[in-house]
Write an enzyme that holds these catalytic residues in place. Structure first.
Site, PDB file in Angstrom:
ATOM      1  N   TRP A 128      37.229  34.437  42.983  1.00 31.92           N
ATOM      2  CA  TRP A 128      37.465  35.061  41.682  1.00 31.92           C
ATOM      3  C   TRP A 128      38.929  35.453  41.600  1.00 31.92           C
ATOM      4  CZ3 TRP A 128      35.972  40.525  39.579  1.00 31.92           C
ATOM      5  CH2 TRP A 128      36.303  40.580  38.208  1.00 31.92           C
ATOM      6  N   ARG A 129      39.649  34.775  40.713  1.00 26.36           N
ATOM      7  CA  ARG A 129      41.058  35.093  40.465  1.00 26.36           C
ATOM      8  C   ARG A 129      41.111  36.215  39.424  1.00 26.36           C
ATOM      9  NH1 ARG A 129      45.437  31.674  41.246  1.00 26.36           N
ATOM     10  NH2 ARG A 129      46.443  33.131  39.819  1.00 26.36           N
ATOM     11  N   GLU A 144      53.815  35.654  43.084  1.00 23.42           N
ATOM     12  CA  GLU A 144      53.278  34.515  43.832  1.00 23.42           C
ATOM     13  C   GLU A 144      52.395  33.615  42.968  1.00 23.42           C
ATOM     14  OE1 GLU A 144      52.279  34.814  47.857  1.00 23.42           O
ATOM     15  OE2 GLU A 144      53.600  36.504  48.259  1.00 23.42           O
ATOM     16  N   HIS A 162      52.835  32.289  49.122  1.00 25.11           N
ATOM     17  CA  HIS A 162      53.049  31.196  48.178  1.00 25.11           C
ATOM     18  C   HIS A 162      54.521  31.118  47.799  1.00 25.11           C
ATOM     19  CE1 HIS A 162      48.925  32.606  47.833  1.00 25.11           C
ATOM     20  NE2 HIS A 162      48.581  31.423  47.376  1.00 25.11           N
ATOM     21  N   LYS A 182      47.049  31.619  55.032  1.00 23.55           N
ATOM     22  CA  LYS A 182      47.176  30.602  53.984  1.00 23.55           C
ATOM     23  C   LYS A 182      48.649  30.433  53.598  1.00 23.55           C
ATOM     24  CE  LYS A 182      46.108  29.628  49.127  1.00 23.55           C
ATOM     25  NZ  LYS A 182      45.705  30.222  47.841  1.00 23.55           N
TER      26      LYS A 182
END
Length: 250
Positions: free
Chosen positions: A45-46, A84, A141, A168
């Site tokens: 869920w963003r 990000e 990111h 990540k």
């Protein structure tokens, strides 16, 4: 917590994660229903896409409905900041309080915390997250470039020291060499620690990195369900076929 058997990071085939990026409760739940029927193992869920993201109670209420809908999937909670690639500005305090509330809710299996935010907020914040018994992804990111290998290895080292369950890295390539370097970074990092890693080179140029996890050792890949949350994401129907084709049998 998850109703399904916990997913395992077996190193043979990357787990597929798809994002829910609806702005309203109706859109989010519609996407959640589709996600429940999909081949994805993890649903992200963003929250930064949600129009009520700055209302903590509204977020927790929506989270409860999402959890009820996802009967067989693990749920990843992510608020992606503007810095990000996220959708809305958020103060550091808002970020901290929302992430802690989500972790303490008992409704999520995973949470994504940006490495830079973890460094600002400190080990105490990360320890509170981990105390809630959710699995921790520490992420970084860069939408402009792919940093040098030494910088990436350093970031991975910090993720490992903070106690991440998965690290990540999502980087933007400027040339093919950047894609190849990032795809090789997991092997290089193994000389320093054994942290499971999810790596992706973004954009059209980096698409190969999203399907090559069985070769590179990337434990997650992100596919699109009803809209991409990052450049270069591949629709899940195609992603499933690609991963099956390249699956490691060893």
């Amino acid at each position: 917590m998850s109703r399904s058997k916990p997913v395992t990071l077996d190193g043979k085939t990357p787990l597929i994660c798809v994002p829910l990026i609806g702005k309203t409760n109706e859109e989010i739940l519609k996407q959640a229903l589709a996600a429940e029927e999909s081949e994805a193992q993890i649903i992200e869920w963003r929250v930064d896409h949600y129009k009520h993201a700055d209302d903590q109670q509204a977020v927790l209420d929506a989270l409860s409905h999402i959890r009820t809908t996802l009967k067989s999937k693990e749920l990843l909670f992510t608020f992606r900041t503007i810095e990000e690639g996220g959708e809305r500005p958020f103060t550091l305090t808002q970020y901290k309080e929302l992430c802690l509330a989500a972790a303490d809710s008992g409704l999520i299996d995973w949470i994504d915390i940006e490495l830079e935010k973890a460094e600002f907020l400190g080990r105490g914040f990360i320890q509170e997250i981990k105390k809630a018994q959710v699995k921790l992804i520490l992420s970084n990111h860069d939408f402009e470039k792919t940093p040098e290998d030494a910088v990436l290895i350093l970031k991975i080292g910090v993720m490992n020291q903070f106690g991440a369950d998965v690290g990540k890295l999502a980087m933007m390539p400027k040339q093919v060499q950047d894609v190849l370097r990032l795809m090789g970074i997991i092997t290089k990092a193994r000389g320093f620690n054994q942290l499971p890693l999810a790596i992706m080179s973004m954009g059209e140029l980096g698409k190969i990195s999203r399907v090559s996890g069985a070769l590179t050792g990337s434990v997650f890949t992100f596919a699109s369900l009803q809209g991409a949350s990052a450049p270069g994401q591949i629709p899940i129907e195609r992603m499933t076929n690609y991963l099956q084709e390249f699956r490691s049998e060893e």
